[in-house]
Design a protein around this motif. Structure first.
Motif, PDB file in Angstrom:
ATOM      1  N   PHE A  85       0.832  -1.206   0.000  1.00  0.00           N
ATOM      2  CA  PHE A  85       0.000   0.000   0.000  1.00  0.00           C
ATOM      3  C   PHE A  85       0.862   1.249   0.000  1.00  0.00           C
ATOM      4  O   PHE A  85       2.049   1.218   0.319  1.00  0.00           O
ATOM      5  N   ARG A  86       0.196   2.336  -0.381  1.00  0.00           N
ATOM      6  CA  ARG A  86       0.798   3.660  -0.361  1.00  0.00           C
ATOM      7  C   ARG A  86       0.188   4.454   0.759  1.00  0.00           C
ATOM      8  O   ARG A  86      -0.995   4.329   1.043  1.00  0.00           O
ATOM      9  N   LEU A  87       0.989   5.256   1.416  1.00  0.00           N
ATOM     10  CA  LEU A  87       0.470   6.160   2.438  1.00  0.00           C
ATOM     11  C   LEU A  87       0.695   7.591   1.997  1.00  0.00           C
ATOM     12  O   LEU A  87       1.783   7.932   1.504  1.00  0.00           O
ATOM     13  N   ASP A  88      -0.338   8.387   2.149  1.00  0.00           N
ATOM     14  CA  ASP A  88      -0.196   9.824   1.934  1.00  0.00           C
ATOM     15  C   ASP A  88      -0.799  10.538   3.124  1.00  0.00           C
ATOM     16  O   ASP A  88      -2.010  10.733   3.208  1.00  0.00           O
ATOM     17  N   GLY A  89       0.057  10.879   4.041  1.00  0.00           N
ATOM     18  CA  GLY A  89      -0.407  11.521   5.267  1.00  0.00           C
ATOM     19  C   GLY A  89       0.339  12.812   5.506  1.00  0.00           C
ATOM     20  O   GLY A  89       0.981  13.349   4.604  1.00  0.00           O
ATOM     21  N   GLU A  90       0.219  13.276   6.731  1.00  0.00           N
ATOM     22  CA  GLU A  90       0.926  14.512   7.064  1.00  0.00           C
ATOM     23  C   GLU A  90       2.411  14.242   7.228  1.00  0.00           C
ATOM     24  O   GLU A  90       3.242  15.071   6.866  1.00  0.00           O
ATOM     25  N   LYS A  91       2.751  13.082   7.784  1.00  0.00           N
ATOM     26  CA  LYS A  91       4.168  12.743   7.971  1.00  0.00           C
ATOM     27  C   LYS A  91       4.653  11.715   6.963  1.00  0.00           C
ATOM     28  O   LYS A  91       5.772  11.803   6.468  1.00  0.00           O
ATOM     29  N   LEU A  92       3.849  10.708   6.732  1.00  0.00           N
ATOM     30  CA  LEU A  92       4.307   9.575   5.934  1.00  0.00           C
ATOM     31  C   LEU A  92       3.848   9.685   4.476  1.00  0.00           C
ATOM     32  O   LEU A  92       2.686   9.989   4.209  1.00  0.00           O
ATOM     33  N   HIS A  93       4.776   9.463   3.582  1.00  0.00           N
ATOM     34  CA  HIS A  93       4.472   9.412   2.145  1.00  0.00           C
ATOM     35  C   HIS A  93       5.294   8.292   1.541  1.00  0.00           C
ATOM     36  O   HIS A  93       6.495   8.214   1.778  1.00  0.00           O
ATOM     37  N   GLY A  94       4.668   7.452   0.760  1.00  0.00           N
ATOM     38  CA  GLY A  94       5.433   6.418   0.074  1.00  0.00           C
ATOM     39  C   GLY A  94       4.770   5.066   0.172  1.00  0.00           C
ATOM     40  O   GLY A  94       3.619   4.952   0.586  1.00  0.00           O
ATOM     41  N   SER A  95       5.496   4.045  -0.229  1.00  0.00           N
ATOM     42  CA  SER A  95       4.948   2.693  -0.258  1.00  0.00           C
ATOM     43  C   SER A  95       5.501   1.860   0.889  1.00  0.00           C
ATOM     44  O   SER A  95       6.687   1.935   1.203  1.00  0.00           O
ATOM     45  N   TRP A  96       4.611   1.094   1.480  1.00  0.00           N
ATOM     46  CA  TRP A  96       4.994   0.180   2.546  1.00  0.00           C
ATOM     47  C   TRP A  96       4.418  -1.204   2.251  1.00  0.00           C
ATOM     48  O   TRP A  96       3.512  -1.345   1.418  1.00  0.00           O
ATOM     49  N   ILE A  97       4.946  -2.175   2.967  1.00  0.00           N
ATOM     50  CA  ILE A  97       4.420  -3.537   2.880  1.00  0.00           C
ATOM     51  C   ILE A  97       4.215  -4.037   4.300  1.00  0.00           C
ATOM     52  O   ILE A  97       5.085  -3.827   5.153  1.00  0.00           O
ATOM     53  N   LEU A  98       3.085  -4.649   4.533  1.00  0.00           N
ATOM     54  CA  LEU A  98       2.886  -5.381   5.783  1.00  0.00           C
ATOM     55  C   LEU A  98       2.952  -6.854   5.439  1.00  0.00           C
ATOM     56  O   LEU A  98       2.194  -7.328   4.582  1.00  0.00           O
ATOM     57  N   THR A  99       3.845  -7.562   6.075  1.00  0.00           N
ATOM     58  CA  THR A  99       3.978  -8.984   5.754  1.00  0.00           C
ATOM     59  C   THR A  99       3.960  -9.806   7.042  1.00  0.00           C
ATOM     60  O   THR A  99       4.628  -9.471   8.023  1.00  0.00           O
ATOM     61  N   ARG A 100       3.131 -10.838   7.031  1.00  0.00           N
ATOM     62  CA  ARG A 100       2.967 -11.663   8.241  1.00  0.00           C
ATOM     63  C   ARG A 100       4.136 -12.621   8.346  1.00  0.00           C
ATOM     64  O   ARG A 100       4.496 -13.288   7.375  1.00  0.00           O
ATOM     65  N   THR A 101       4.707 -12.708   9.514  1.00  0.00           N
ATOM     66  CA  THR A 101       5.872 -13.565   9.662  1.00  0.00           C
ATOM     67  C   THR A 101       5.619 -14.725  10.603  1.00  0.00           C
ATOM     68  O   THR A 101       5.795 -15.871  10.259  1.00  0.00           O
ATOM     69  N   ARG A 102       5.196 -14.431  11.784  1.00  0.00           N
ATOM     70  CA  ARG A 102       5.086 -15.479  12.780  1.00  0.00           C
ATOM     71  C   ARG A 102       4.126 -14.979  13.852  1.00  0.00           C
ATOM     72  O   ARG A 102       3.294 -14.146  13.591  1.00  0.00           O
TER      73      ARG A 102
END
Ligand code: MN
Length: 224
Positions: A196-213
């Motif tokens: 996903f992409r975030l466009d907020g007041e502080k955060l801008h850009g692409s992130w990934i949430l990945t389940r590990t354990r």
């Protein structure tokens, strides 16, 4: 396609005519990520209405799905809180427009952490990120999935009184909109890898949430 219809098709109520393959899908794909308020009652109707030869296994699966729904829906949010004592909003899932807000709340609880919340399916999917999101793409941040929160929580700032669940100060650290980069974000979340992409007041850009354990009730993810 109306909001919510995709997940409906994966729930016990929506699969009665689709046979065992879909039922298996429902049982295993919902692991850890359930839709609040919709699963338990339809599942039992389904069990009563459809005594199938393989009903024993199916029923065991549905029981498991319901157990997880209880753990991950707003029921858990409400159960943990005494709303006569905490200023936090009580939990009610909303349906309607598919919205993609996100919020990061800095939470000075027993341990300082950042609560990262993505709006999806009428609730805020939530993760506690001890170190907070990083702007450095090389950083991997542990994100422990917590119970879904009501959308109203996205506006919440205040002090949760001592002895209440999550006692401590909550500050809005960032808010904005998020844009899924997967074709089907719900399916991506179920499978344990959400882009996903975030466009907020502080955060801008692409992130990934990945389940590990992590255990079934509190899955551990990484925020990349
Ligand atoms: Mn928290």
């Amino acid at each position: 396609m109306p909001h919510g219809s995709e997940i409906h098709s994966l729930e016990p109520a929506g699969i009665s005519a689709r046979g065992a393959r879909m039922q298996k899908t429902a049982a295993c794909c919902c692991a850890g990520i359930a839709v609040p308020g919709e699963m338990p009652a339809p599942a039992s109707d389904h069990e009563r209405a459809q005594p199938l030869p393989f009903s024993r296994a199916i029923n065991a699966n549905l029981r498991d799905v319901r157990r997880r729904a209880k753990l991950m829906g707003l029921e858990e949010y409400n159960r943990k809180r005494d709303f006569s004592r905490t200023p936090e909003p009580s939990g009610r899932a909303r349906s309607g427009r598919p919205g993609f807000r996100y919020v990061v709340q800095k939470h000075a609880a027993t341990r300082l952490h950042y609560d990262f919340r993505l709006e999806l399916e009428g609730v805020l999917k939530s993760w506690a990120v001890p170190k907070g999101p990083s702007l450095d793409p090389a950083d991997k941040r542990l994100a422990v999935q917590t119970e879904d929160h009501p959308l109203d929580y996205g506006e919440f700032e205040g002090v949760i009184p001592e002895k209440q669940y999550g006692a401590g100060e909550v500050l809005l650290w960032d808010k904005g909109t998020w844009t899924p980069e997967d074709r089907d974000p719900l399916e991506a979340l179920r499978k344990g890898r959400l882009h996903f992409r975030l466009d907020g007041e502080k955060l801008h850009g692409s992130w990934i949430l990945t389940r590990t354990r992590g255990n079934e009730d509190r899955p551990a993810w990484l925020l990349l």
